[in-house]
Design an enzyme around this catalytic site. Structure first.
Site, mmCIF file in Angstrom:
data_model
loop_
_atom_site.group_PDB
_atom_site.id
_atom_site.type_symbol
_atom_site.label_atom_id
_atom_site.label_comp_id
_atom_site.label_asym_id
_atom_site.label_seq_id
_atom_site.Cartn_x
_atom_site.Cartn_y
_atom_site.Cartn_z
ATOM 1 N N GLU A 56 1.225 -1.446 -0.337
ATOM 2 C CA GLU A 56 -0.157 -0.203 -0.356
ATOM 3 C C GLU A 56 1.067 1.517 -0.563
ATOM 4 O O GLU A 56 1.586 1.008 0.312
ATOM 5 C CB GLU A 56 -0.580 -0.624 1.253
ATOM 6 C CG GLU A 56 -1.725 1.184 1.089
ATOM 7 C CD GLU A 56 -1.447 2.452 1.304
ATOM 8 O OE1 GLU A 56 -2.207 3.391 -0.076
ATOM 9 O OE2 GLU A 56 -0.444 2.461 1.503
ATOM 10 N N CYS A 108 -5.823 5.084 5.457
ATOM 11 C CA CYS A 108 -5.833 3.737 4.617
ATOM 12 C C CYS A 108 -7.028 2.926 4.472
ATOM 13 O O CYS A 108 -7.543 2.389 5.907
ATOM 14 C CB CYS A 108 -5.174 2.848 5.532
ATOM 15 S SG CYS A 108 -3.776 1.619 4.640
ATOM 16 N N CYS A 140 -5.330 -1.247 5.900
ATOM 17 C CA CYS A 140 -5.640 -2.126 6.723
ATOM 18 C C CYS A 140 -7.368 -1.135 6.720
ATOM 19 O O CYS A 140 -6.954 -0.277 8.186
ATOM 20 C CB CYS A 140 -4.193 -1.479 8.173
ATOM 21 S SG CYS A 140 -3.728 -0.414 6.999
ATOM 22 N N HIS A 190 -7.144 2.561 11.982
ATOM 23 C CA HIS A 190 -7.355 4.448 12.037
ATOM 24 C C HIS A 190 -8.420 4.841 12.357
ATOM 25 O O HIS A 190 -8.714 4.853 13.404
ATOM 26 C CB HIS A 190 -6.541 4.807 10.894
ATOM 27 C CG HIS A 190 -5.574 4.221 10.723
ATOM 28 N ND1 HIS A 190 -4.364 4.843 11.195
ATOM 29 C CD2 HIS A 190 -4.933 3.547 9.726
ATOM 30 C CE1 HIS A 190 -3.365 4.397 10.941
ATOM 31 N NE2 HIS A 190 -3.607 3.606 9.517
ATOM 32 N N ARG A 235 -0.644 -4.855 10.690
ATOM 33 C CA ARG A 235 0.504 -4.745 10.329
ATOM 34 C C ARG A 235 1.609 -4.540 11.744
ATOM 35 O O ARG A 235 3.360 -4.165 11.615
ATOM 36 C CB ARG A 235 0.506 -3.439 9.578
ATOM 37 C CG ARG A 235 0.532 -3.885 8.089
ATOM 38 C CD ARG A 235 0.663 -2.624 7.067
ATOM 39 N NE ARG A 235 0.303 -3.067 5.336
ATOM 40 C CZ ARG A 235 -1.113 -3.655 5.586
ATOM 41 N NH1 ARG A 235 -2.735 -3.593 6.001
ATOM 42 N NH2 ARG A 235 -0.986 -4.472 4.358
ATOM 43 N N SER A 282 3.582 1.047 10.023
ATOM 44 C CA SER A 282 4.636 1.625 9.325
ATOM 45 C C SER A 282 6.044 2.561 9.133
ATOM 46 O O SER A 282 6.874 2.854 8.554
ATOM 47 C CB SER A 282 4.338 1.519 8.122
ATOM 48 O OG SER A 282 3.279 0.001 6.982
ATOM 49 N N CYS A 319 2.917 -0.294 4.491
ATOM 50 C CA CYS A 319 1.688 0.198 4.348
ATOM 51 C C CYS A 319 1.761 2.331 4.774
ATOM 52 O O CYS A 319 1.784 2.297 5.635
ATOM 53 C CB CYS A 319 0.836 0.268 5.533
ATOM 54 S SG CYS A 319 -0.740 -0.146 4.613
ATOM 55 N N CYS A 351 -0.372 4.557 5.422
ATOM 56 C CA CYS A 351 -0.444 4.495 6.777
ATOM 57 C C CYS A 351 0.858 5.614 7.593
ATOM 58 O O CYS A 351 0.478 6.518 8.247
ATOM 59 C CB CYS A 351 -0.712 3.383 7.303
ATOM 60 S SG CYS A 351 -1.658 2.282 7.480
#
Lengths: 476, 578
Positions: free
Chosen positions: B13, B62, B65, B69, B490, B513, B557, B560
């Site tokens: 991502e 994101c 995922c 969030h 993640r 990330s 990701c 993110c």
């Protein structure tokens, strides 16, 4: 091109029967609201085309639109990327990385020049080219280069369509939509955060069948999917009509599926197909799962007020309902409109309540406010806000004609000749779902009776105003 | 020495660029640099808004995922307002988070990571009968007949021969680093396609509880979906039966396809069990409480820090302690008013865009200066030292293993046994990928327990899903701050919120990330990706598949990780004036 197999022959090779292929075409044509006579044309087009080259660009995005595309089931994403399309560049899915990925892009671009579909996910930041780069190149450069040889551009999602969340106030990166950069190509916006996947599939199939984009609405969205509000297709609408509203998220009304309007649902001002085609293979859609519609397919929905504030609350918290508005086109011909009005006058030192009919004195400081719930077709247009009034001196005879006045942008009172086109703008605004108009605060300068009107004028000359006026009597 | 650039890193991502300084003679990476190349500024956008709306904005950090969030955001508001949620809401959230794990990890394995290990073109040479024997020897998954693999191979053959390779174009097919026999390749490619249709079903759990996937809906104070077994329009018996069906389908795929495939493929890549880990420091925040977020001891995944691969000492983590977690911008395109050499805790964090990189189009980043839109978060140990940390599946499995979680121990030991490698093999690229598979099994299995508890609550008469008591801003204090944390697929994720007069005054997210993909800090300490790549030998440097293997093992990701822009004191004032 002739070396490539066609979609039809691939389907046959994959053991997909002609019968199920025809079923797919029938389902698609019904989704696209095409007449049954068009089905053979779709069958022919899809059976005889090589897989359509698609270049998919990812800019300021969250990959939610790609994820939505991956949930496609009519036809399935497997059919889309292995049978119907040749997804020649797509960061999330492609095997190649780095230089090899850029090679794949260059080859697709060269081989299919003038013939590839460019799909764009995400907004483009203009404030600084360094805000988003791929392989060292700014998004602006990538987009302009690849748009040049594209057959058509599909802006997928609200970011690519309208700027979306990066564009939300205060738009820190100067994000813009695709349409603000590319103006010389056939372009369709499939908005939604993310869009329902079958809308993406539908547009692609239409493009393959007819070689052109479907009919678009004024935001360049496919009219078939965006021609109607979520509210209109919502299974909870009978509760709205009966005035049965959930007041909390797990009260008895919520359990019985009553309307979520009072909990902030924006379905009434949102054009999208969620309520009819639904999500995840017709499993549900936001309202069905108890949460109001966020309005995510509408331009700038991020800045249209809280998701939990009822549209009704903002209109009705203080202002009397003035009902449905009246509209005329630029020639003065009447039009139907769904725009509604609220408004009134309050005395500052009084109880502060707004009234539709009120008698005040010259010594009273007054506050005149209005609120317009704008029909979706008019939202997001830059419009002139208009304020005008019919005035009669207190002692004028009943049948004497009123004098007309209007307010200009500096608050000056000017005479008006009753011709809509000559109304001067009081303000220029971008129309929100609910647009507030603060008309006047201060003292009146003469006694008399005043019927106050307000509304907006669109760029095409259409004027929409309240039909029920705010009626004020001013005494010594 | 040459600089090797991989941009775009695909099958992730977001926008990630890796630059590697090569020792050309040995084809070995001396130093690696990780750069996030896209910024939006979602925290700036969040300022001044209603905290109850924040989840929808934060969720758009994101879409892969897609849940995490939103979840961290509502938890931050609930933490700030001391706002308890009903037990049913907690169980539904657990189910939604777990569904995200299973969905995300399976898709990562097949659609984002597999092609680093699986040669699609080689699958054309497989013998379908032998493939069937292989598949049946490792699993009882029903789609395993010679006929099934014959069809799959035919489909693949037609696709390749049609002349348009689409998403497979320009892959490193035939690269000497591919080690699987054709039969294993065919099996894996078939499961790539199966997983594409499976994931569509798995995503339905989010649609049932949250209306859609991607981007399901959430609610501060509970969940939006009302429960009433007898209503047509709420979560009723039929809906729950559907949830049960999907849980079964998810667990079956994990047990019959994902776990056996991971083990089978790993068996051919044991050389990856001794490289690609890097830092040796691991961080978890904890998640999956039985009752609520204050119920720390009941969390399935514990919180803690492991330093230098020492599983015998677990350090506690305090997200509210200003001295424990700080973000640095020495090599990031941001300014700090306190100076670029200082770190700031997220409650008082500040960020101002300052792009000092080369003007696009560019060939190479200036890595000795600023080179990323990611910040560098660091955890400070009690002795005052800063540590870069790895977060994610490997950190979680190590934490569970270190704390003696029975199922984890059993699964890890089974895996090590099967592969014939020591415990130290966990600290590797392969260890990270295997840890992801094992935790999917652990969390997927828990779904049944949470589902059963939820049904038991409802049958006992508790249908509450939302707590109204602190919904109205008039019930809130004038000032409040809180942190919402979770274990995202993640890794460790937290959002910090400051609320003033019913509005967001500051919002900060430090995400998995950012921990893993962040650049060097002021002391020159590399981030997790950078450390993990160091020392990799590239068999064919112009086809750097080794870089992809290790980077993909983290499941990057990047949207993110880059989102951060926050508040200077001056800007807060501006918001208030507006």
């Amino acid at each position: 091109m002739s070396t490539y197999q066609t979609f039809g022959s691939q389907l046959r090779n994959h053991g997909i029967s002609r019968r199920s292929f025809l079923k797919f075409c029938t389902a698609m044509s019904s989704l696209l609201a095409l007449p049954p006579a068009m089905i053979p044309r779709m069958v022919h087009a899809l059976e005889n085309s090589p897989r359509q080259s698609v270049i998919w660009l990812s800019f300021q995005e969250c990959t939610g639109c790609t994820e939505s595309f991956l949930r496609a089931h009519t036809s399935s994403v497997e059919e889309l990327i292995f049978d119907l399309l040749s997804l020649d560049y797509h960061h999330t899915l492609q095997a190649a990385a780095g230089e090899a990925a850029e090679n794949a892009l260059a080859i697709a671009r060269q081989t299919h020049a003038g013939n590839y579909i460019l799909i764009v996910e995400g907004a483009i930041p203009l404030a600084n080219p360094g805000y988003s780069t791929i392989a060292g190149t700014s998004n602006l450069d990538t987009l302009t280069q690849l748009a040049r040889d594209a057959k058509a551009i599909i802006a997928v999602g609200t970011c690519a369509s309208f700027g979306g969340i990066p564009h939300a106030a205060p738009n820190p990166t100067g994000a813009v939509s695709v349409e603000e950069i590319i103006t010389d190509k056939p372009l369709v916006n499939i908005s939604g955060c993310p869009p329902v996947p079958v809308l993406i599939t539908g547009v692609i199939v239409h493009l393959l069948t007819f070689g052109q984009l479907p009919e678009l609405d004024r935001f360049k969205r496919p009219a078939t999917f965006f021609g109607s509000t979520v509210h209109k297709g919502c299974y909870r609408r009978p509760f709205f009509n009966d005035g049965q509203f959930a007041e909390s998220f797990d009260d008895d009304g919520a359990k019985q599926g009553w309307c979520l309007f009072k909990l902030g649902c924006k379905g009434i001002v949102t054009n999208n197909a969620c309520a009819t085609v639904k999500w995840n293979q017709e499993t549900s859609f936001p309202i069905q799962s108890g949460h109001g519609c966020l309005g995510c397919a509408e331009p700038h929905f991020w800045d249209n007020g809280s998701f939990y504030q009822s549209l009704y609350a903002s209109v009705a918290k203080a202002l009397p309902n003035l009902g449905g508005g009246q509209a005329v086109d630029k020639n003065g011909q009447p039009l139907l409109t769904q725009t509604t009005f609220a408004g009134g006058i309050a005395i500052a030192e009084g109880e502060g309540n707004f009234h539709q009919v009120l008698t005040v004195r010259l010594t009273n400081e007054v506050n005149i406010q209005g609120s317009v719930t704008v029909t979706p077709a008019h939202q997001n247009q830059v419009a002139d806000i208009l304020v005008f009034a019919a005035y009669k001196p207190l002692l004028a005879s009943l049948d004497s004609p009123p004098l007309y006045f209007m307010l200009d942008s500096t608050g000056n009172i000017l005479p008006w000749n009753e011709v809509p086109a000559t109304l001067v703008p009081f303000q220029q605004v971008t129309l929100n779902a609910v647009t507030e108009v603060k008309m006047y605060q201060g003292l009146f300068i003469a006694t008399g009776s005043l019927k106050v009107s307000f509304g907006y004028r669109l760029p095409d000359g259409v004027v929409v105003t309240n039909s029920k006026t705010i009626d004020i009597t001013i005494t010594e | 020495m040459a600089r090797l650039v991989v941009d775009p890193i695909t099958r992730i991502e977001g926008h990630l660029r890796i630059e590697a300084q090569m020792d050309e003679a040995n084809k070995t990476i001396q130093t690696a640099y990780s750069s996030g190349t896209m910024v939006r500024g979602i925290e700036i956008i969040l300022r001044g808004r209603d905290p109850r709306d924040a989840w929808a904005f934060a969720q758009r950090i994101c879409g892969v995922c897609t849940l995490v969030h939103g979840m961290a955001s509502i938890r931050s508001v609930e933490n700030a307002l001391n706002y308890p949620i009903p037990p049913n809401a907690q169980l539904i959230r657990n189910l939604m988070i777990a569904a995200q794990y299973v969905h995300d990890h399976v898709m990562h394995f097949y659609h984002l990571h597999a092609l680093d290990w699986v040669d699609v073109v080689s699958a054309l040479k497989a013998d379908p009968k032998a493939t069937s024997d292989l598949a049946q020897s490792i699993s009882n998954y029903p789609k395993s007949s010679p006929g099934y693999f014959t069809d799959m191979q035919k489909k693949l053959k037609n696709f390749v021969e049609a002349g348009q390779l689409g998403i497979f174009a320009q892959g490193y097919w035939g690269h000497p680093a591919y080690k699987l026999p054709p039969e294993a390749n065919l099996m894996a490619v078939s499961h790539y396609l199966e997983a594409l249709s499976w994931q569509r079903e798995a995503a339905k759990i989010h649609a049932i509880f949250g209306g859609k996937n991607p981007h399901p809906n959430f609610l501060v104070g509970g969940v939006p979906c009302a429960i009433d077994f007898n209503s047509d329009s709420a979560l009723n018996e039929k809906r729950f039966a559907q949830v049960q069906e999907i849980i079964n389908l998810m667990r079956d795929f994990v047990d019959q396809v994902y776990v056996p495939d991971t083990l089978a493929i790993a068996g051919f890549y044991k050389d990856w069990a001794s490289q690609g880990e890097g830092l040796g420091n691991f961080l978890t925040y904890g998640d999956f409480p039985e009752k609520d977020m204050n119920d720390l001891s009941s969390m399935l995944i514990p919180s803690g820090v492991i330093l230098n691969r020492d599983l015998s000492t677990i350090y506690p983590v305090d997200l509210n302690a200003p001295e424990q977690i700080q973000e640095y911008v020495a090599h990031s395109w941001y300014d700090y008013s306190v100076g670029k050499d200082k770190g700031l805790h997220p409650y008082t964090g500040e960020t101002t865009f300052n792009y000092t990189g080369p003007t696009p189009p560019y060939k190479q980043l200036e890595v000795e200066k600023e080179y990323s839109w990611l910040k560098s978060p660091r955890w400070t140990s009690p002795d005052g030292k800063n540590h870069a940390m790895e977060v994610g599946p490997l950190a979680r499995v190590l934490m569970l293993y270190a704390k003696g979680h029975a199922q984890t121990k059993e699964l890890v030991d089974m895996t090590l046994n099967k592969l014939g490698v020591p415990v130290a093999a966990l600290f590797s690229t392969l260890g990270r990928t295997a840890a992801r598979t094992l935790e999917t099994k652990i969390i997927g299995d828990q779904m049944q327990r949470w589902y059963d508890s939820l049904i038991a609550n409802i049958k006992a008469g508790d249908t509450k899903t939302f707590n109204q008591t602190r919904w109205e801003p008039s019930t809130w204090p004038a000032q409040a701050k809180g942190v919402g944390y979770m274990e995202a697929p993640r890794g460790a994720l937290a959002h910090w919120i400051v609320i003033e007069n019913g509005q967001i005054a500051n919002y900060q997210a430090v995400v998995p990330s950012t921990w893993n993909a962040g650049p060097r800090d002021v002391e020159g300490l590399p981030g997790a990706y950078e450390a993990a790549l160091q020392g990799h030998t590239l068999e064919v440097p112009e086809q750097p598949i080794e870089i992809l293997r290790t980077i993909h093992s983290f499941d990057p990701c990047i949207a993110c990780a880059v989102h951060l822009t926050d508040v200077t004191g001056e800007e807060v004032l501006k918001v208030k004036v507006c």
